[in-house]
Write a protein that holds these residues in place. Structure first.
Motif, PDB file in Angstrom:
ATOM      1  N   SER A  90       0.805  -1.225   0.000  1.00 13.57           N
ATOM      2  CA  SER A  90       0.000   0.000   0.000  1.00 13.57           C
ATOM      3  C   SER A  90       0.838   1.275   0.000  1.00 13.57           C
ATOM      4  O   SER A  90       0.488   2.207  -0.709  1.00 13.57           O
ATOM      5  CB  SER A  90      -1.003  -0.003   1.151  1.00 13.57           C
ATOM      6  N   PRO A  91       1.962   1.373   0.747  1.00  9.71           N
ATOM      7  CA  PRO A  91       2.742   2.606   0.631  1.00  9.71           C
ATOM      8  C   PRO A  91       3.563   2.698  -0.651  1.00  9.71           C
ATOM      9  O   PRO A  91       4.144   3.726  -0.917  1.00  9.71           O
ATOM     10  CB  PRO A  91       3.667   2.563   1.857  1.00  9.71           C
ATOM     11  N   GLY A  92       3.620   1.631  -1.434  1.00  9.85           N
ATOM     12  CA  GLY A  92       4.365   1.704  -2.695  1.00  9.85           C
ATOM     13  C   GLY A  92       5.864   1.575  -2.509  1.00  9.85           C
ATOM     14  O   GLY A  92       6.642   2.215  -3.207  1.00  9.85           O
ATOM     15  N   ALA A  93       6.271   0.735  -1.556  1.00  8.23           N
ATOM     16  CA  ALA A  93       7.700   0.570  -1.323  1.00  8.23           C
ATOM     17  C   ALA A  93       8.333  -0.407  -2.296  1.00  8.23           C
ATOM     18  O   ALA A  93       9.525  -0.353  -2.544  1.00  8.23           O
ATOM     19  CB  ALA A  93       7.938   0.085   0.103  1.00  8.23           C
ATOM     20  N   ILE A  94       7.539  -1.329  -2.810  1.00 10.91           N
ATOM     21  CA  ILE A  94       8.050  -2.247  -3.834  1.00 10.91           C
ATOM     22  C   ILE A  94       7.401  -1.862  -5.151  1.00 10.91           C
ATOM     23  O   ILE A  94       6.179  -1.776  -5.249  1.00 10.91           O
ATOM     24  CB  ILE A  94       7.696  -3.717  -3.517  1.00 10.91           C
ATOM     25  N   VAL A  95       8.247  -1.634  -6.133  1.00 16.29           N
ATOM     26  CA  VAL A  95       7.747  -1.301  -7.462  1.00 16.29           C
ATOM     27  C   VAL A  95       8.505  -2.193  -8.424  1.00 16.29           C
ATOM     28  O   VAL A  95       9.720  -2.350  -8.299  1.00 16.29           O
ATOM     29  CB  VAL A  95       8.019   0.182  -7.784  1.00 16.29           C
ATOM     30  N   LEU A  96       7.803  -2.783  -9.377  1.00 14.81           N
ATOM     31  CA  LEU A  96       8.479  -3.656 -10.329  1.00 14.81           C
ATOM     32  C   LEU A  96       9.191  -2.791 -11.356  1.00 14.81           C
ATOM     33  O   LEU A  96       8.568  -2.039 -12.098  1.00 14.81           O
ATOM     34  CB  LEU A  96       7.443  -4.555 -11.006  1.00 14.81           C
ATOM     35  N   GLY A  97      10.529  -2.873 -11.376  1.00 17.58           N
ATOM     36  CA  GLY A  97      11.296  -2.063 -12.307  1.00 17.58           C
ATOM     37  C   GLY A  97      11.412  -2.741 -13.645  1.00 17.58           C
ATOM     38  O   GLY A  97      10.690  -3.679 -13.958  1.00 17.58           O
ATOM     39  N   ARG A  98      12.371  -2.288 -14.450  1.00 19.05           N
ATOM     40  CA  ARG A  98      12.503  -2.808 -15.813  1.00 19.05           C
ATOM     41  C   ARG A  98      13.837  -3.497 -16.049  1.00 19.05           C
ATOM     42  O   ARG A  98      14.155  -3.850 -17.166  1.00 19.05           O
ATOM     43  CB  ARG A  98      12.369  -1.671 -16.827  1.00 19.05           C
ATOM     44  N   GLU A  99      14.623  -3.673 -14.980  1.00 15.72           N
ATOM     45  CA  GLU A  99      15.949  -4.232 -15.198  1.00 15.72           C
ATOM     46  C   GLU A  99      15.850  -5.721 -15.463  1.00 15.72           C
ATOM     47  O   GLU A  99      15.133  -6.442 -14.768  1.00 15.72           O
ATOM     48  CB  GLU A  99      16.800  -3.990 -13.951  1.00 15.72           C
ATOM     49  N   PHE A 100      16.575  -6.209 -16.486  1.00 22.76           N
ATOM     50  CA  PHE A 100      16.505  -7.638 -16.812  1.00 22.76           C
ATOM     51  C   PHE A 100      17.865  -8.318 -16.818  1.00 22.76           C
ATOM     52  O   PHE A 100      17.938  -9.519 -16.982  1.00 22.76           O
ATOM     53  CB  PHE A 100      15.830  -7.849 -18.163  1.00 22.76           C
ATOM     54  N   GLU A 101      18.939  -7.530 -16.633  1.00 24.97           N
ATOM     55  CA  GLU A 101      20.278  -8.142 -16.675  1.00 24.97           C
ATOM     56  C   GLU A 101      20.629  -8.643 -15.292  1.00 24.97           C
ATOM     57  O   GLU A 101      21.357  -8.006 -14.542  1.00 24.97           O
ATOM     58  CB  GLU A 101      21.297  -7.127 -17.158  1.00 24.97           C
ATOM     59  N   LEU A 102      20.079  -9.808 -14.948  1.00 25.94           N
ATOM     60  CA  LEU A 102      20.153 -10.248 -13.570  1.00 25.94           C
ATOM     61  C   LEU A 102      20.993 -11.496 -13.382  1.00 25.94           C
ATOM     62  O   LEU A 102      21.050 -12.026 -12.295  1.00 25.94           O
ATOM     63  CB  LEU A 102      18.728 -10.540 -13.062  1.00 25.94           C
ATOM     64  N   ALA A 103      21.643 -11.981 -14.424  1.00 29.30           N
ATOM     65  CA  ALA A 103      22.362 -13.254 -14.314  1.00 29.30           C
ATOM     66  C   ALA A 103      23.509 -13.138 -13.323  1.00 29.30           C
ATOM     67  O   ALA A 103      24.116 -12.081 -13.162  1.00 29.30           O
ATOM     68  CB  ALA A 103      22.904 -13.657 -15.681  1.00 29.30           C
ATOM     69  N   ALA A 104      23.798 -14.228 -12.646  1.00 29.23           N
ATOM     70  CA  ALA A 104      24.858 -14.213 -11.633  1.00 29.23           C
ATOM     71  C   ALA A 104      25.532 -15.572 -11.598  1.00 29.23           C
ATOM     72  O   ALA A 104      24.943 -16.586 -11.957  1.00 29.23           O
ATOM     73  CB  ALA A 104      24.279 -13.893 -10.260  1.00 29.23           C
ATOM     74  N   ARG A 105      26.785 -15.576 -11.106  1.00 33.34           N
ATOM     75  CA  ARG A 105      27.511 -16.838 -11.004  1.00 33.34           C
ATOM     76  C   ARG A 105      27.152 -17.582  -9.735  1.00 33.34           C
ATOM     77  O   ARG A 105      27.335 -18.791  -9.634  1.00 33.34           O
ATOM     78  CB  ARG A 105      29.019 -16.574 -10.978  1.00 33.34           C
ATOM     79  N   ASP A 106      26.665 -16.843  -8.757  1.00 33.56           N
ATOM     80  CA  ASP A 106      26.474 -17.410  -7.450  1.00 33.56           C
ATOM     81  C   ASP A 106      25.073 -17.056  -6.990  1.00 33.56           C
ATOM     82  O   ASP A 106      24.620 -15.928  -7.205  1.00 33.56           O
ATOM     83  CB  ASP A 106      27.503 -16.761  -6.515  1.00 33.56           C
TER      84      ASP A 106
END
Lengths: 151, 175
Positions: A90-106
């Motif tokens: 309700s306060p809008g603390a989580i907003v779905l962004g547009r970043e997609f480069e999320l790959a990681a080794r770990d």
């Protein structure tokens, strides 16, 4: 056949030049959730809403300097980027962004975390709300215990 | 039997470890992770063959991987290609949190892939099991079965995210 050649010459090259040229996703793309610690009141609505249990909200500790601080942790390896947390917040603390480069080794690099800090003078609007909720929950628990003892 | 000096023995050991490159022998840094990455980059600098294994996915990730070969994303311009046999593959891209039905096939595929090999977990199911993490039918992510080198989260990850993950596996990504 000449029609085909003409068509291909007019169409040109459609190949995207990613990764040489950076690209941004379209508006409305369900990317990495963005966390805002100023707005969060640690109500846990996102925890309830998440279908894969990727979000955890924990009170930091019962004593010491961390008392009253909450930690929100979001695991991108469990996240399905559905946006239910953003909808529930309700306060809008989580907003779905547009970043997609999320790959990681770990897998440890896929854990996002946020501290929700208390302020001593209660100016933090988010936690003030939570404090009221917490106090009412505590008083309810006390009344329940008294009721049990009476029986 | 002629006596072999210590120096000669060490030299022979180094040559042997370079030859079979199993990674288990401790010599010339082959056993270390950095050594393996260096060798992989040398060997794979030109092209990478990818074998896709669907370990019980919903096929969303599979479709996004399919789109990598269309004219818009075209990973062949980057040197990647999909192959039909794990015996020809350098990379294994696994989708789906591994179901019971496919666990044996996945292990066989991994065993059939010659070294150096990289396992890429594609999508949230492969990374951790996703929404199905508590299911009796799932192992709960590829890393419960195989060692995973790169995780690509997403449901499904878009083709650019897959390209970013593949580049990360080759150390060519910006990060």
């Amino acid at each position: 056949m000449l029609r085909i050649f003409k068509k291909s010459l007019l169409t040109g090259v459609v190949t995207s030049r990613y990764p040489a040229v950076p690209e941004q996703a379209a508006v409305g793309f369900r990317g990495k959730p963005e966390l805002d610690s100023k707005r969060c009141n640690a109500c846990g609505a996102c925890v309830q809403a998440c279908p894969s249990g990727a979000i955890r909200v924990e009170e930091a500790s019962c004593s010491g300097d961390d008392r009253g601080n909450y930690r929100l942790e979001l695991s991108l390896d469990y996240c399905v980027f559905c946006g239910a947390c953003a909808e529930a917040c309700s306060p809008g603390a989580i907003v779905l962004g547009r970043e997609f480069e999320l790959a990681a080794r770990d897998r440890a690099d896929l854990q996002l975390g946020m501290w929700i800090n208390k302020s001593t003078d209660g100016k933090d609007a988010g936690l003030a709300v939570n404090k009221a909720v917490r106090e009412s929950a505590e008083s309810q628990r006390e009344r329940g215990e008294q009721g049990e003892q009476g029986e | 039997m002629s006596k072999v000096s210590k120096a000669e023995y060490k030299q022979a050991e180094t040559v042997a470890s370079n030859l079979d490159g199993a990674g288990e022998l401790d010599g010339a840094g082959m056993a270390s992770k950095a050594g393996r990455w260096e060798r992989m980059k040398r060997v794979l600098a030109k092209s990478v063959h990818i074998r896709h294994v669907d370990a019980g996915s919903c096929n969303g990730c599979d479709w996004e991987m399919n789109h990598l070969l269309n004219p818009i994303y075209d990973i062949q311009r980057l040197g990647f290609d999909f192959v039909a046999s794990p015996r020809h593959a350098d990379f294994l891209m696994v989708t789906g949190g591994v179901t019971r039905n496919l666990e044996a096939a996945l292990r066989k595929t991994y065993a059939a892939t010659p070294e150096p090999r990289v396992v890429v977990a594609v999508g949230s199911c492969a990374c951790s099991g996703g929404v199905f993490q508590d299911s009796y039918a799932l192992a709960g992510g590829v890393d419960k079965i195989l060692p995973v080198q790169v995780y690509i989260p997403g449901c499904p990850p878009r083709p650019q995210a897959l390209i970013h993950g593949l580049m990360l596996a080759l150390d060519k990504a910006g990060c």
